[in-house]
Design an enzyme around this catalytic site. Sequence first.
Site, PDB file in Angstrom:
ATOM      1  CE1 TYR A 187       2.426   5.660  -3.165  1.00 55.60           C
ATOM      2  CE2 TYR A 187       2.100   3.879  -4.396  1.00 55.60           C
ATOM      3  CZ  TYR A 187       3.016   4.895  -3.638  1.00 55.60           C
ATOM      4  OH  TYR A 187       4.260   3.856  -3.814  1.00 55.60           O
ATOM      5  N   GLY A 188      -3.055   9.371  -4.206  1.00 57.74           N
ATOM      6  CA  GLY A 188      -4.741   9.722  -4.088  1.00 57.74           C
ATOM      7  C   GLY A 188      -4.425  10.511  -5.216  1.00 57.74           C
ATOM      8  CB  CYS A 206      -9.808   4.584  -0.631  1.00 60.86           C
ATOM      9  SG  CYS A 206      -8.254   4.878   0.724  1.00 60.86           S
ATOM     10  CB  THR A 207      -6.785  -0.266   1.830  1.00 56.90           C
ATOM     11  OG1 THR A 207      -5.780   0.561   1.066  1.00 56.90           O
ATOM     12  CG2 THR A 207      -7.250  -1.091   0.667  1.00 56.90           C
ATOM     13  CG  HIS A 208      -5.205   5.425   4.589  1.00 55.49           C
ATOM     14  ND1 HIS A 208      -4.883   4.732   3.479  1.00 55.49           N
ATOM     15  CD2 HIS A 208      -4.497   5.189   4.905  1.00 55.49           C
ATOM     16  CE1 HIS A 208      -3.697   4.767   2.698  1.00 55.49           C
ATOM     17  NE2 HIS A 208      -3.276   5.317   3.940  1.00 55.49           N
ATOM     18  CG  ASP A 211      -1.902   1.205   1.150  1.00 52.62           C
ATOM     19  OD1 ASP A 211      -2.233   1.782   0.161  1.00 52.62           O
ATOM     20  OD2 ASP A 211      -2.154   1.616   2.201  1.00 52.62           O
ATOM     21  CB  SER A 212       0.179   4.748  -0.852  1.00 57.60           C
ATOM     22  OG  SER A 212      -1.195   4.878   0.231  1.00 57.60           O
ATOM     23  CB  CYS A 218      -2.658   1.020  -2.474  1.00 52.54           C
ATOM     24  SG  CYS A 218      -2.558   2.400  -3.264  1.00 52.54           S
ATOM     25  CG  ASN A 219      -9.366   0.720  -3.435  1.00 53.35           C
ATOM     26  OD1 ASN A 219     -10.011  -0.039  -4.246  1.00 53.35           O
ATOM     27  ND2 ASN A 219      -9.038   0.377  -2.365  1.00 53.35           N
ATOM     28  CB  THR A 220      -4.453   4.890  -5.248  1.00 54.52           C
ATOM     29  OG1 THR A 220      -5.469   5.629  -4.344  1.00 54.52           O
ATOM     30  CG2 THR A 220      -4.622   6.366  -6.214  1.00 54.52           C
ATOM     31  CD  GLU A 273      -0.859   7.343   5.141  1.00 56.28           C
ATOM     32  OE1 GLU A 273       0.841   7.942   5.784  1.00 56.28           O
ATOM     33  OE2 GLU A 273      -1.522   6.397   5.576  1.00 56.28           O
TER      34      GLU A 273
HETATM   35  N1  DGL Z   1      -5.228   3.389   0.456  1.00 55.16           N
HETATM   36  C1  DGL Z   1      -4.834   3.916  -0.614  1.00 55.16           C
HETATM   37  C2  DGL Z   1      -6.169   2.989  -1.558  1.00 55.16           C
HETATM   38  O1  DGL Z   1      -6.866   2.030  -1.483  1.00 55.16           O
HETATM   39  C3  DGL Z   1      -4.675   5.160  -0.831  1.00 55.16           C
HETATM   40  C4  DGL Z   1      -4.549   6.056  -0.497  1.00 55.16           C
HETATM   41  C5  DGL Z   1      -3.434   7.122  -1.035  1.00 55.16           C
HETATM   42  O2  DGL Z   1      -1.914   6.875  -1.174  1.00 55.16           O
HETATM   43  O3  DGL Z   1      -3.800   8.279  -1.274  1.00 55.16           O
HETATM   44  O4  DGL Z   1      -6.833   4.080  -2.182  1.00 55.16           O
END
Ligand code: DGL
Length: 276
Positions: free
Chosen positions: A43-44, A193-195, A11-12, A74-76, A159
Site C-alpha cells: 500500500y506504501g 512500518c510493521t514489515h 495489514d496490507s 499497518c502504518n500506511t 514481501e
Molecule cells: N506494513 C505496512 C506499514 O506498516 C505497509 C506496507 C505496505 O503495504 O507498503 O506501513
Amino acid sequence: MDQAGSIGIFDSGYGGLTVFRSIAGLLPQYDYIYLGDNARAPYGNRSYDTVHHYTLECVEWFFKMGCPLVILACNTASAKALRTIQQLDLPKLAPENRVLGVIRPTAEIIGTFTHSKVVGVLGTRGTVNSRSYELEIHHFFPEIKVHQLACPMWVPLIENGEYNSAGADYYVKKYLDELISSAPEIDTILLACTHYPLLLDKIRNYLPSHIKVVSQGPIVADSLAGYLNRHPEMACRLQKNGVKKFFTTDDTVDFDRHGASFFGEELISEYVQLQH
Ligand code: DGL
C-alpha cells in the site's frame, strides 16, 4: 447484546503479523482474525483514496466476520485511512464498533526512549508523506525533533522473501546512512512500518550501538491491553477461547510459508475474495 466476536488485525500483507505476534503473546486469551490484503500489497506508494478504499473494504469484511474491534496493524493504512474511517465511515457502518491504529500509541511513548530528543522515523512513502508521525509525536512531545525517511525498497524486499539477501544489506545501509547523515544526533529510530522488524538484525549491523531501534509490536500490544482495561464494555464483547485465524486475499500457500517468519510460528491461512 450481539454474540461475542474476535479482535480483527489488519495489514496490507505480512507486516501486521509482527504486531499480532506481540498482541497474542500479551493477550493470549482472546480470539483473533488476521487479514493480509496481499493481493493488493504494498500500500506504501498508493494514494489516499486507494488506501482508504482498500482499507475500508477490509474493515467491512471484519465487521461481517463479527469483529467488534479492528486494529489497523499497518502504518500506511493508519496514516491514510484511519481518521476517515473513524470519523465518516464508522458512524454509518457500525457506530458501536471500534477501529484503532498504530500511530497514536507509538507516538505517545516514543519520547521516553530518547535522550538527545532527536528521533528518526522510517516508514513507507505514504506514512512519511502524510507527516502523521511528526504531528502526533509533537502533540505528545513538542520538544522532540523528528527526522523522517521513506524506505520504499524495504517492503518489496520483505514481501518477496529477500530480507536476508545481499540486496537487502545494500538497501538497509543506503537508507540508514541517509537518515543518520541528515541528523547525526539521532539516538532513537522508530521502525514505523510493521514489515521492518524482519530487517532488524541487518538494521542493527549498520548502526552504532548507542542508537535504539524501536519496533511497534510490544508498544501496540501494551496499548491494546490498556484500552481493553479502560473499556470493559468492549472487552466483554470479545470472545475468549484463544483461537487465531488467518486470512489472505492472495495465495494461501505463499502466505503460510512467508507468514511463519513474521509470526514466529507455523500458521494455516484461508483465502478470502474481497474485490467486487
Ligand atoms: N506494513 C505496512 C506499514 O506498516 C505497509 C506496507 C505496505 O503495504 O507498503 O506501513
